[in-house]
Design a protein around this motif. Structure first.
Motif, mmCIF file in Angstrom:
data_model
loop_
_atom_site.group_PDB
_atom_site.id
_atom_site.type_symbol
_atom_site.label_atom_id
_atom_site.label_comp_id
_atom_site.label_asym_id
_atom_site.label_seq_id
_atom_site.Cartn_x
_atom_site.Cartn_y
_atom_site.Cartn_z
ATOM 1 N N LEU A 65 0.870 -1.205 0.110
ATOM 2 C CA LEU A 65 0.030 0.105 0.031
ATOM 3 C C LEU A 65 0.730 1.291 -0.004
ATOM 4 O O LEU A 65 0.656 2.123 -0.746
ATOM 5 C CB LEU A 65 -0.977 -0.005 1.105
ATOM 6 N N VAL A 66 1.821 1.349 0.840
ATOM 7 C CA VAL A 66 2.794 2.471 0.920
ATOM 8 C C VAL A 66 3.288 2.707 -0.672
ATOM 9 O O VAL A 66 3.765 3.587 -0.997
ATOM 10 C CB VAL A 66 3.999 2.273 2.180
ATOM 11 N N ALA A 67 3.787 1.440 -1.130
ATOM 12 C CA ALA A 67 4.464 1.567 -2.381
ATOM 13 C C ALA A 67 3.635 2.069 -3.547
ATOM 14 O O ALA A 67 3.689 2.928 -4.476
ATOM 15 C CB ALA A 67 5.111 0.080 -2.781
ATOM 16 N N LEU A 68 2.285 1.695 -3.406
ATOM 17 C CA LEU A 68 1.059 2.313 -4.461
ATOM 18 C C LEU A 68 1.094 3.439 -4.167
ATOM 19 O O LEU A 68 0.914 4.460 -5.211
ATOM 20 C CB LEU A 68 0.251 1.582 -4.176
ATOM 21 N N GLY A 107 8.772 5.641 -15.978
ATOM 22 C CA GLY A 107 8.840 5.275 -14.392
ATOM 23 C C GLY A 107 7.759 5.049 -13.869
ATOM 24 O O GLY A 107 7.549 3.890 -13.025
ATOM 25 N N ALA A 108 6.693 5.848 -13.936
ATOM 26 C CA ALA A 108 5.310 5.793 -13.272
ATOM 27 C C ALA A 108 4.594 4.368 -13.590
ATOM 28 O O ALA A 108 4.086 3.677 -12.832
ATOM 29 C CB ALA A 108 4.568 6.899 -13.393
ATOM 30 N N ALA A 109 4.519 3.970 -14.859
ATOM 31 C CA ALA A 109 3.783 2.820 -15.225
ATOM 32 C C ALA A 109 4.180 1.636 -14.851
ATOM 33 O O ALA A 109 3.366 1.051 -13.962
ATOM 34 C CB ALA A 109 3.733 2.861 -16.628
ATOM 35 N N PRO A 110 5.580 1.129 -14.675
ATOM 36 C CA PRO A 110 5.766 0.020 -14.111
ATOM 37 C C PRO A 110 5.439 0.080 -12.519
ATOM 38 O O PRO A 110 5.262 -1.040 -11.734
ATOM 39 C CB PRO A 110 7.235 -0.286 -14.535
ATOM 40 N N ALA A 111 5.986 1.161 -11.778
ATOM 41 C CA ALA A 111 5.862 1.423 -10.430
ATOM 42 C C ALA A 111 4.215 1.245 -10.020
ATOM 43 O O ALA A 111 3.732 0.439 -9.093
ATOM 44 C CB ALA A 111 6.161 2.692 -9.917
ATOM 45 N N LEU A 112 3.151 1.727 -10.781
ATOM 46 C CA LEU A 112 1.879 1.699 -10.576
ATOM 47 C C LEU A 112 1.518 0.007 -10.764
ATOM 48 O O LEU A 112 0.720 -0.363 -10.237
ATOM 49 C CB LEU A 112 1.082 2.453 -11.534
ATOM 50 N N LEU A 113 2.094 -0.715 -11.996
ATOM 51 C CA LEU A 113 1.692 -2.061 -12.296
ATOM 52 C C LEU A 113 2.189 -2.917 -11.156
ATOM 53 O O LEU A 113 1.293 -3.884 -10.670
ATOM 54 C CB LEU A 113 2.453 -2.435 -13.541
ATOM 55 N N SER A 149 2.961 -2.086 -7.962
ATOM 56 C CA SER A 149 2.648 -2.152 -6.676
ATOM 57 C C SER A 149 1.301 -2.366 -6.620
ATOM 58 O O SER A 149 0.539 -3.025 -5.623
ATOM 59 C CB SER A 149 2.712 -0.500 -6.290
ATOM 60 N N THR A 150 0.429 -2.134 -7.642
ATOM 61 C CA THR A 150 -1.048 -2.481 -7.785
ATOM 62 C C THR A 150 -1.433 -4.029 -7.804
ATOM 63 O O THR A 150 -2.056 -4.720 -6.855
ATOM 64 C CB THR A 150 -1.854 -1.819 -8.962
ATOM 65 N N VAL A 151 -0.801 -4.631 -8.711
ATOM 66 C CA VAL A 151 -0.701 -6.320 -8.744
ATOM 67 C C VAL A 151 -0.111 -7.012 -7.378
ATOM 68 O O VAL A 151 -0.809 -7.829 -6.802
ATOM 69 C CB VAL A 151 0.159 -6.666 -10.059
ATOM 70 N N SER A 152 0.743 -6.288 -6.711
ATOM 71 C CA SER A 152 1.491 -6.782 -5.518
ATOM 72 C C SER A 152 0.357 -6.688 -4.371
ATOM 73 O O SER A 152 0.056 -7.683 -3.787
ATOM 74 C CB SER A 152 2.626 -6.207 -5.044
ATOM 75 N N PHE A 178 3.939 5.140 -21.535
ATOM 76 C CA PHE A 178 3.183 4.510 -20.495
ATOM 77 C C PHE A 178 2.633 3.189 -21.025
ATOM 78 O O PHE A 178 2.326 2.327 -19.961
ATOM 79 C CB PHE A 178 1.885 5.637 -19.954
ATOM 80 N N VAL A 179 1.790 3.036 -21.860
ATOM 81 C CA VAL A 179 1.418 1.803 -22.213
ATOM 82 C C VAL A 179 2.295 0.695 -22.400
ATOM 83 O O VAL A 179 2.295 -0.460 -22.161
ATOM 84 C CB VAL A 179 0.658 1.950 -23.671
ATOM 85 N N THR A 180 3.612 0.975 -23.211
ATOM 86 C CA THR A 180 4.595 0.210 -23.413
ATOM 87 C C THR A 180 4.955 -0.764 -22.201
ATOM 88 O O THR A 180 5.560 -1.901 -22.192
ATOM 89 C CB THR A 180 5.718 0.821 -24.229
ATOM 90 N N SER A 181 5.299 0.095 -20.713
ATOM 91 C CA SER A 181 5.662 -0.478 -20.019
ATOM 92 C C SER A 181 5.029 -1.536 -19.185
ATOM 93 O O SER A 181 5.719 -2.274 -18.568
ATOM 94 C CB SER A 181 5.857 0.811 -18.707
ATOM 95 N N GLY A 182 3.831 -1.739 -19.429
ATOM 96 C CA GLY A 182 2.949 -2.817 -18.928
ATOM 97 C C GLY A 182 3.094 -4.086 -19.771
ATOM 98 O O GLY A 182 2.649 -5.048 -19.325
ATOM 99 N N LEU A 183 3.720 -3.994 -21.122
ATOM 100 C CA LEU A 183 3.577 -5.085 -22.132
ATOM 101 C C LEU A 183 4.406 -6.341 -21.359
ATOM 102 O O LEU A 183 3.846 -7.410 -21.655
ATOM 103 C CB LEU A 183 3.767 -4.827 -23.378
ATOM 104 N N LEU A 184 5.417 -6.122 -20.971
ATOM 105 C CA LEU A 184 6.335 -7.243 -20.231
ATOM 106 C C LEU A 184 5.564 -8.051 -19.313
ATOM 107 O O LEU A 184 5.749 -9.284 -19.503
ATOM 108 C CB LEU A 184 7.728 -6.631 -19.644
ATOM 109 N N SER A 185 4.968 -7.464 -18.477
ATOM 110 C CA SER A 185 4.304 -8.182 -17.387
ATOM 111 C C SER A 185 2.978 -8.861 -18.026
ATOM 112 O O SER A 185 2.560 -9.699 -17.641
ATOM 113 C CB SER A 185 3.848 -7.146 -16.262
ATOM 114 N N LEU A 186 2.331 -8.199 -18.934
ATOM 115 C CA LEU A 186 1.067 -8.890 -19.513
ATOM 116 C C LEU A 186 2.005 -10.173 -20.252
ATOM 117 O O LEU A 186 1.041 -11.203 -20.376
ATOM 118 C CB LEU A 186 0.583 -7.803 -20.574
ATOM 119 N N GLY A 187 2.921 -9.993 -20.832
ATOM 120 C CA GLY A 187 3.457 -11.349 -21.436
ATOM 121 C C GLY A 187 3.791 -12.234 -20.365
ATOM 122 O O GLY A 187 3.387 -13.373 -20.600
#
Length: 360
Positions: free
Chosen positions: A203-206, A240-246, A248-251, A293-302
């Motif tokens: 939660l703090v990381a998010l 940097g914000a996109a993977p941080a949001l991804l 922290s939210t998923v965690s 911002f979109v591209t940063s999440g594609l690795l985790s989607l894969g």
């Protein structure tokens, strides 16, 4: 008038004029009818306007690429001989020549990254951020992070590289995060508090990730037509914000029986959470017109799709290539249909909000 003021402010930030001169020039130019004319976007064959507002300004030509190759090779050689003492001297000398005098963008990015790596080496020599037996966030982690905003801030003040300011802002937020973690540990009286309560850590990381995203939006909304370096700073912050949001939210949503967080294997086992989070990030990227911002999440989607196919008892070759096909198809769909999709999203937004965003 607002666009003219932003241009004068940008000239003052780059040292071309003084801030006082910019303040005096604004009413003078306005009284004499000087205005900023918005250039029309390039038209397509079907007559519809098309605009690409996310052209990276640090890629200007092969001359910059050639110089950057030389910078990287030279710094790698110095890193192998005397990384702690020779590398910072080389960074300063090259920055004076290539950044301050010649204003080369791509070499400036490579030198900033080299400086960041050197700061990591320097701070780890004196303040190792963690030890194998550590179960808490101690003073070493805070001291390790504290050096980054100081050195990067000084580098930005001298050379005005957007990436250096973005990294400085990220390091400030990381410093605040370590302070918050230490404060929570101190209040709880339990050095292993976050091992016992991983949800609080996520939660703090998010919250810190949301703070980074808000800083990126601050720079973005201040230059909706993306004509100044504010847009470049926002680009790096969004990256940097996109993977941080991804993560922290998923965690936060994926903590299970093991209590582990920031674990890709744990994330892939909870694919719906990952897919829903990445879809939300893609929608946000469409709204703010940030492909990075979109591209940063594609690795985790894969990784998530890889987990789904693997659980279906497919062979190794099958689920590797299936993952590549699905992720590649998503990239192609988003890439080729970006502008039409974004126009649909903008039409669904209230006019007051759409008017503050980059035009579609």
């Amino acid at each position: 008038m607002t666009e003219l003021k932003s241009i004068l402010d940008e000239a003052a930030r780059q040292g071309l004029i003084s801030p006082d001169a910019g303040g005096r020039l604004l009413p003078f130019l306005t009284e004499h009818g000087v205005a900023v004319i918005e250039t029309l976007p390039v038209s397509r064959a079907d007559g519809q306007a098309w605009s690409d507002t996310e052209t990276p300004r640090f890629v200007r030509g092969f001359h910059d690429v050639l110089i950057t190759i030389g910078v990287v090779v030279a710094l790698v050689g110095l890193w192998g001989l005397a990384p702690l003492y020779a590398v910072p001297v080389a960074i300063i000398v090259l920055s004076e020549i290539l950044v301050r005098r010649q204003r080369l963008a791509l070499p400036a990015v490579s030198l900033t990254i080299a400086l960041f790596c050197w700061i990591c080496l320097l701070m780890s020599q004196f303040f190792p951020p963690w030890t194998p037996t550590s179960q808490s966030f101690g003073a070493e982690a805070t001291q390790f992070v504290a050096g980054f905003p100081i050195i990067l801030g000084a580098y930005y003040a001298r050379y005005r590289v957007p990436l250096s300011l973005a990294l400085c802002i990220m390091s400030v937020l990381a410093f605040v995060l370590t302070l918050i973690l230490r404060l929570v540990q101190w209040v709880s009286g339990n050095p292993a508090f976050f091992l016992d309560h991983p949800v609080v850590l996520a939660l703090v990381a998010l919250i810190c990730a949301l703070g980074l995203f808000m800083m990126a939006l601050y720079f973005d909304l201040g230059d909706r037509l993306r004509r100044t370096t504010r847009s470049d700073i926002a680009f790096w912050l969004h990256l940097g914000a996109a993977p941080a949001l991804l993560y922290s939210t998923v965690s936060l949503l994926s903590i299970g029986e093991s209590g582990r967080i920031f674990d890709l294997a744990n994330m892939s086992a909870r694919t719906p959470v990952v897919v829903a989070t990445v879809a939300a990030l893609m929608l946000i990227g469409l709204v703010i017109d940030r492909r990075a911002f979109v591209t940063s999440g594609l690795l985790s989607l894969g990784v998530a799709i890889f987990g789904v196919v693997q659980e279906g008892n497919a062979t190794i070759d099958t689920y590797i290539f299936t993952t590549l096909i699905i992720v590649g198809a998503i990239v192609l769909i988003i890439g080729t249909g970006w502008m039409p999709l974004r126009r649909l999203v903008l039409r669904a937004l209230p006019p007051a909000i759409a008017s503050r965003l980059p035009p579609g």
